[in-house]
Design a protein around this motif. Sequence first.
Motif, short mmCIF file in Angstrom:
data_model
loop_
_atom_site.label_atom_id
_atom_site.label_comp_id
_atom_site.label_asym_id
_atom_site.label_seq_id
_atom_site.Cartn_x
_atom_site.Cartn_y
_atom_site.Cartn_z
N MET A 1 0.84 -1.20 0.00
CA MET A 1 0.00 0.00 0.00
C MET A 1 0.88 1.26 0.00
N LYS A 2 0.52 2.22 -0.82
CA LYS A 2 1.29 3.44 -0.92
C LYS A 2 1.15 4.27 0.35
N GLN A 3 2.27 4.79 0.84
CA GLN A 3 2.25 5.61 2.05
C GLN A 3 1.58 6.96 1.78
N THR A 4 0.82 7.44 2.77
CA THR A 4 0.29 8.79 2.68
C THR A 4 1.44 9.76 2.98
N LEU A 5 1.22 11.03 2.71
CA LEU A 5 2.26 12.02 2.95
C LEU A 5 2.60 12.12 4.44
N LEU A 6 1.59 12.03 5.31
CA LEU A 6 1.86 12.09 6.75
C LEU A 6 2.62 10.86 7.22
N GLN A 7 2.34 9.72 6.63
CA GLN A 7 3.10 8.52 6.98
C GLN A 7 4.56 8.67 6.57
N ARG A 8 4.78 9.32 5.44
CA ARG A 8 6.16 9.55 5.01
C ARG A 8 6.86 10.55 5.93
N VAL A 9 6.11 11.52 6.44
CA VAL A 9 6.69 12.49 7.37
C VAL A 9 7.20 11.78 8.62
N ARG A 10 6.39 10.90 9.18
CA ARG A 10 6.74 10.27 10.46
C ARG A 10 7.51 8.96 10.33
N ALA A 11 7.91 8.61 9.11
CA ALA A 11 8.71 7.40 8.92
C ALA A 11 10.04 7.54 9.68
N SER A 12 10.49 6.45 10.28
CA SER A 12 11.71 6.48 11.10
C SER A 12 12.89 7.05 10.34
N ARG A 13 13.08 6.58 9.11
CA ARG A 13 14.24 7.03 8.33
C ARG A 13 14.17 8.53 8.07
N ASN A 14 12.98 9.04 7.81
CA ASN A 14 12.83 10.47 7.55
C ASN A 14 13.09 11.29 8.81
N LEU A 15 12.57 10.87 9.94
CA LEU A 15 12.79 11.59 11.19
C LEU A 15 14.27 11.58 11.56
N GLU A 16 14.94 10.46 11.34
CA GLU A 16 16.37 10.37 11.63
C GLU A 16 17.17 11.30 10.72
N SER A 17 16.78 11.35 9.44
CA SER A 17 17.44 12.25 8.50
C SER A 17 17.23 13.71 8.91
N ALA A 18 15.99 14.04 9.30
CA ALA A 18 15.68 15.40 9.73
C ALA A 18 16.48 15.77 10.98
N TRP A 19 16.59 14.83 11.91
CA TRP A 19 17.35 15.08 13.14
C TRP A 19 18.83 15.33 12.83
N ARG A 20 19.40 14.58 11.91
CA ARG A 20 20.80 14.78 11.54
C ARG A 20 21.03 16.19 11.02
N THR A 21 20.10 16.67 10.20
CA THR A 21 20.23 18.02 9.65
C THR A 21 20.12 19.08 10.74
N ILE A 22 19.11 18.93 11.60
CA ILE A 22 18.91 19.88 12.69
C ILE A 22 20.10 19.84 13.65
N GLN A 23 20.61 18.65 13.90
CA GLN A 23 21.77 18.48 14.78
C GLN A 23 23.00 19.18 14.21
N ALA A 100 11.30 17.31 8.53
CA ALA A 100 10.75 16.07 7.99
C ALA A 100 9.67 16.36 6.95
N ILE A 101 8.87 17.40 7.20
CA ILE A 101 7.86 17.81 6.22
C ILE A 101 8.54 18.29 4.94
N LEU A 102 9.60 19.09 5.11
CA LEU A 102 10.33 19.57 3.94
C LEU A 102 10.89 18.40 3.13
N ASN A 103 11.45 17.40 3.81
CA ASN A 103 12.01 16.23 3.11
C ASN A 103 10.97 15.55 2.23
N VAL A 104 9.72 15.58 2.67
CA VAL A 104 8.63 14.98 1.88
C VAL A 104 8.24 15.89 0.72
#
Length: 439
Positions: A1-23, A100-104
């Motif tokens: 099933m295709k992920q919704t945009l909000l599911q992509r926002v909260r995906a673990s890999r996306n949050l980790e990527s966002a954290w690395r940038t903010i860090q 994370a929203i921007l990454n999506v």
Amino acid sequence: MKQTLLQRVRASRNLESAWRTIQENGRSSKSDDVRADIAKYQEDAAGNLRSLQRRLSSGKFKFPPAKGIPIPKLDAKGKKTGKVRPLVLASVESRIVQRAILNVLVEIPALKPFVKTEYSFGGIRSEKSKTTPTGDKIPRAERMSAVPAAVKAILDTIEGGARYVACGDIQAFFTKIPKPAVTKIIADVTGDTEFTAFFSEAIRVELENLDSLRKYRADWPIEDIGVAQGNSLSPLLGNIVLAKFDAEMNAGDCRCIRYIDDIIILAPNAKAANARLKKADALLGELGMTLSPDKTSSGAASISDGFDFLGINFCPGAVRPAKKAQKKFLASIDALFVEGQKSLNLMKDGKHDKRPHTLLGTLKKLDGMIDGWGKHYWFCNDDQIWKNVDAKINAKITHFLGFYRDVRNAAIEERKMGLLGVSELIRIDREPFSYPKMG
């Protein structure tokens, strides 16, 4: 099933990527509060991200009010103008989610033209691999972004025949971006009402300390017009709003390179440059914006005479840090040594023992400052500048070492190791055993 945009926002890999940038951004921040917040979050980053993901998944995450920080604006002589730059300091988690929203968003095909534009370079940075899938190193010049990419575009334009230049700054740019207009564009592109509602919350500005800002309250983008400078989404929204501006400013034989709110017009002759500068003012007027009179050229100047843009000085044959950037860097080193001298005096008298301000601690911080500043200008080609700045830094180090020598000579013996920055055995925490009584 295709992920919704909000599911992509909260995906673990996306949050980790966002954290690395903010860090990464937070570590180099000049704000003590920002660096402290990043360090605290990092203590249990994995656990914090899992908690964040759970709250996002259950719909319990809310963007908490941010803190408004009025940064005084200075004039050309470094004096306060009475005006402020309205900085919005959001929580670490808010910044992670915004990123994370921007990454999506940057992966949505219809938004690609706003993400990577030919003449706009600032703000939207993606993680770029340093190697190919086969492990080969990708040259730095091929993965340029931000200032280096803008500098290269300027040099290419000069090589293409530009001979006159005019620079400008869009006054209070982020506070002029209309939130309803950009939100509608996001809604039309995504067709996802739930995601759009979440996006709207991510760009809404609510300040916890609005009352304390007093006369500067009107400078913050708390209404429908304006987004927060510092929000990861703001540069994308700026690109969306200025899409027509960028297109029309680059039609014909002139080029207008933009770095968020800084613009530089490159033209084959003075008449064309001046005409394009007037056009910029007219186009911005249609958006309710204007060029800053204090930071905009009064008219075209010859490229042969040299010019500054983004803290870089361009002159025939040389690309180097501008004099203002050099002066600011050397002033930051002076401030470091002043703090070090104060701390050494206090340590000598036994009043505190902060290791970052010992001799070794101060020099270690200096080393990091030099390394960071030098790497920021990796693309500059004037080696004499590095030699000149190195000589000035070396003189400051010599003076600081002399101060340290005098303080150390005057200190009691048991304080001398601490002044240097070496641990003293007698000051290490311990819980000694008691030897039992015998007989």
